[in-house]
Write an enzyme that holds these catalytic residues in place. Structure first.
Site, PDB file in Angstrom:
ATOM      1  N   LEU A  33    -118.392   7.691 -28.868  1.00 31.71           N
ATOM      2  CA  LEU A  33    -117.740   6.090 -28.951  1.00 31.71           C
ATOM      3  C   LEU A  33    -118.811   5.547 -30.707  1.00 31.71           C
ATOM      4  CD1 LEU A  33    -117.845   5.697 -25.233  1.00 31.71           C
ATOM      5  CD2 LEU A  33    -116.377   5.862 -27.230  1.00 31.71           C
ATOM      6  N   HIS A  37    -115.329   1.160 -30.727  1.00 34.22           N
ATOM      7  CA  HIS A  37    -115.202   2.036 -29.461  1.00 34.22           C
ATOM      8  C   HIS A  37    -115.529   0.214 -29.127  1.00 34.22           C
ATOM      9  CE1 HIS A  37    -114.584   5.984 -30.635  1.00 34.22           C
ATOM     10  NE2 HIS A  37    -113.505   5.635 -29.913  1.00 34.22           N
ATOM     11  N   GLN A  61    -102.005  15.159 -26.788  1.00 31.71           N
ATOM     12  CA  GLN A  61    -101.863  14.689 -28.365  1.00 31.71           C
ATOM     13  C   GLN A  61    -102.130  15.280 -28.851  1.00 31.71           C
ATOM     14  OE1 GLN A  61    -103.522  11.026 -26.381  1.00 31.71           O
ATOM     15  NE2 GLN A  61    -104.607  10.832 -29.228  1.00 31.71           N
ATOM     16  N   GLY A 145    -107.062  -0.321 -30.908  1.00 35.24           N
ATOM     17  CA  GLY A 145    -107.859  -1.243 -31.811  1.00 35.24           C
ATOM     18  C   GLY A 145    -106.649  -0.405 -32.476  1.00 35.24           C
ATOM     19  N   ASP A 148    -105.547   2.258 -34.782  1.00 38.08           N
ATOM     20  CA  ASP A 148    -104.250   3.019 -35.121  1.00 38.08           C
ATOM     21  C   ASP A 148    -103.367   2.234 -34.651  1.00 38.08           C
ATOM     22  OD1 ASP A 148    -105.699   6.056 -34.236  1.00 38.08           O
ATOM     23  OD2 ASP A 148    -106.697   4.335 -33.720  1.00 38.08           O
ATOM     24  N   GLN A 151     -99.825   3.518 -33.384  1.00 39.16           N
ATOM     25  CA  GLN A 151    -100.322   3.723 -32.113  1.00 39.16           C
ATOM     26  C   GLN A 151    -100.016   1.956 -30.357  1.00 39.16           C
ATOM     27  OE1 GLN A 151    -103.628   6.381 -29.731  1.00 39.16           O
ATOM     28  NE2 GLN A 151    -105.024   4.266 -29.882  1.00 39.16           N
ATOM     29  N   SER A 183    -114.611   5.997 -37.709  1.00 35.01           N
ATOM     30  CA  SER A 183    -113.492   6.561 -36.966  1.00 35.01           C
ATOM     31  C   SER A 183    -114.562   8.044 -35.981  1.00 35.01           C
ATOM     32  CB  SER A 183    -113.385   7.529 -37.151  1.00 35.01           C
ATOM     33  OG  SER A 183    -112.157   8.907 -37.004  1.00 35.01           O
TER      34      SER A 183
HETATM   35  P1  AMP Z   1    -110.503   7.068 -30.507  1.00 34.30           P
HETATM   36  O1  AMP Z   1    -111.389   7.216 -29.326  1.00 34.30           O
HETATM   37  O2  AMP Z   1    -110.214   7.844 -31.409  1.00 34.30           O
HETATM   38  O3  AMP Z   1    -108.436   7.818 -29.527  1.00 34.30           O
HETATM   39  O4  AMP Z   1    -109.947   5.206 -29.807  1.00 34.30           O
HETATM   40  C1  AMP Z   1    -110.256   5.178 -28.485  1.00 34.30           C
HETATM   41  C2  AMP Z   1    -109.853   2.993 -28.739  1.00 34.30           C
HETATM   42  O5  AMP Z   1    -110.397   2.929 -30.194  1.00 34.30           O
HETATM   43  C3  AMP Z   1    -108.143   2.789 -30.139  1.00 34.30           C
HETATM   44  O6  AMP Z   1    -107.426   2.213 -29.606  1.00 34.30           O
HETATM   45  C4  AMP Z   1    -108.633   2.948 -31.109  1.00 34.30           C
HETATM   46  O7  AMP Z   1    -107.663   2.141 -32.241  1.00 34.30           O
HETATM   47  C5  AMP Z   1    -110.091   1.942 -30.831  1.00 34.30           C
HETATM   48  N1  AMP Z   1    -110.874   2.366 -32.661  1.00 34.30           N
HETATM   49  C6  AMP Z   1    -111.145   3.567 -32.660  1.00 34.30           C
HETATM   50  N2  AMP Z   1    -111.869   3.315 -34.317  1.00 34.30           N
HETATM   51  C7  AMP Z   1    -111.535   2.163 -34.316  1.00 34.30           C
HETATM   52  C8  AMP Z   1    -112.181   1.123 -35.773  1.00 34.30           C
HETATM   53  N3  AMP Z   1    -113.322   1.731 -36.069  1.00 34.30           N
HETATM   54  N4  AMP Z   1    -112.247  -0.122 -35.304  1.00 34.30           N
HETATM   55  C9  AMP Z   1    -111.710  -0.471 -34.231  1.00 34.30           C
HETATM   56  N5  AMP Z   1    -110.880  -0.064 -32.987  1.00 34.30           N
HETATM   57  C10 AMP Z   1    -111.491   1.253 -33.331  1.00 34.30           C
END
Ligand code: AMP
Length: 281
Positions: A33, A37, A61, A145, A148, A151, A183
């Site tokens: 995280l 997140h 996925q 977020g 994505d 998504q 990321s």
């Molecule tokens: P992930 O752990 O990459 O699957 O992301 C989980 C959630 O966090 C998803 O809804 C992503 O779109 C969101 N997320 C990831 N990186 C960011 C970011 N830099 N800004 C905002 N939301 C994010």
């Protein structure tokens, strides 16, 4: 903060809160995280009474040649982030699906292009795990977020089409001070890749600034964007209708510029709103 490690434990936890009249909120993640997140936790927190964060690197996925095995993990660090943001429970299961699991949730159309073109099974994996998380938690709100963007549009369509009783909360992209979208995969970048990765957001702002300056031709906009981009391999660089995700020739409606590119074996994505805003409904 509760640590839930089985699907049944999540359902029992959520049922207990709902029975006590509390609204359950969910933020689905794959862990490792960061502040992106955390921003979703902060958005969801005031919109619910019991907030659960799921941490699960979902095999469904990932394609066969993708980075499932090397995806970064740090449960201890993740628990610290969740604790600092007022999370009530973390759902971190080792298995998500029953052994006889037989269902795939597929959203047609929106999943065919952009990330779906090079990752053909990716969005089925996303919608299937998100539908299961919604079912296990019966959450009233869930935050996703804009990082994505595809998504987010796909999940929004699934929720509408299947009349799922959950309100989605979209969260703006959180960036490093220099503009790189946060990321979990950024940790894998070498110094040189990190420096060149910054051109993803630069290329997108170049396009946004040109649109703000009156340019509407997608061909000319993408030419300028590509000139600003330095990547080992570009997966896609497109300007699409923000909601339908169909390619545009002219920016004459809410649109999104989206890019995916490789730095070594690390694939990064980013996107930016261009033109008028898409009203969130
Ligand atoms: P992930 O752990 O990459 O699957 O992301 C989980 C959630 O966090 C998803 O809804 C992503 O779109 C969101 N997320 C990831 N990186 C960011 C970011 N830099 N800004 C905002 N939301 C994010």
């Amino acid at each position: 903060m509760d640590l839930l490690t089985t699907p049944d434990a999540l359902t029992a936890w959520a049922d207990a809160h709902r029975d006590a009249g509390r609204r359950v909120g969910l933020v689905p993640t794959m862990g490792f995280l960061h502040d992106g997140h955390a921003s979703l936790m902060d958005l969801a927190r005031p919109r619910c009474d019991a907030l659960v964060i799921s941490i699960f690197v979902n095999p469904l996925q990932f394609g066969a040649a993708e980075d499932l095995d090397t995806y970064p993990r740090d449960l201890k660090g993740d628990l610290g982030v969740c604790g600092a943001h007022g999370v009530d429970a973390v759902f971190a299961p080792s298995t998500m699906y029953p052994s006889d699991f037989a269902t795939t949730v597929h959203v047609e159309g929106l999943t065919g292009g952009l990330c779906g073109a090079s990752r053909p099974t990716h969005f089925d994996g996303v919608t299937t795990v998100v539908a299961r998380l919604f079912g296990l938690s019966r959450c009233a709100v869930a935050a996703f977020g804009e990082k994505d963007w595809q998504q987010l549009m796909v999940v929004r369509r699934m929720v509408r089409d299947l009349a799922m009783p959950v309100t989605l909360i979209p969260g703006p992209i959180v960036r490093e001070p220099d503009g790189l979208a946060m990321s979990s995969r950024n940790v894998r970048l070498t110094g040189d890749q990190r420096r060149r990765g910054l051109t993803l957001s630069r290329a997108l702002t170049t396009i946004r600034d040109a649109v703000d300056g009156g340019e509407t031709s997608v061909e000319r906009l993408l030419t300028r964007g590509r000139e600003a981009l330095d990547a080992d391999r570009v997966d896609y660089f497109q300007i699409v209708d923000a909601e339908r995700l169909t390619p545009l020739t002219v920016v004459d409606r809410p649109a999104r510029a989206l890019v995916a590119a490789f730095y070594g074996s690390t694939r990064l994505i980013d996107n930016l709103a261009v033109g008028p805003d898409l009203p969130w409904t």
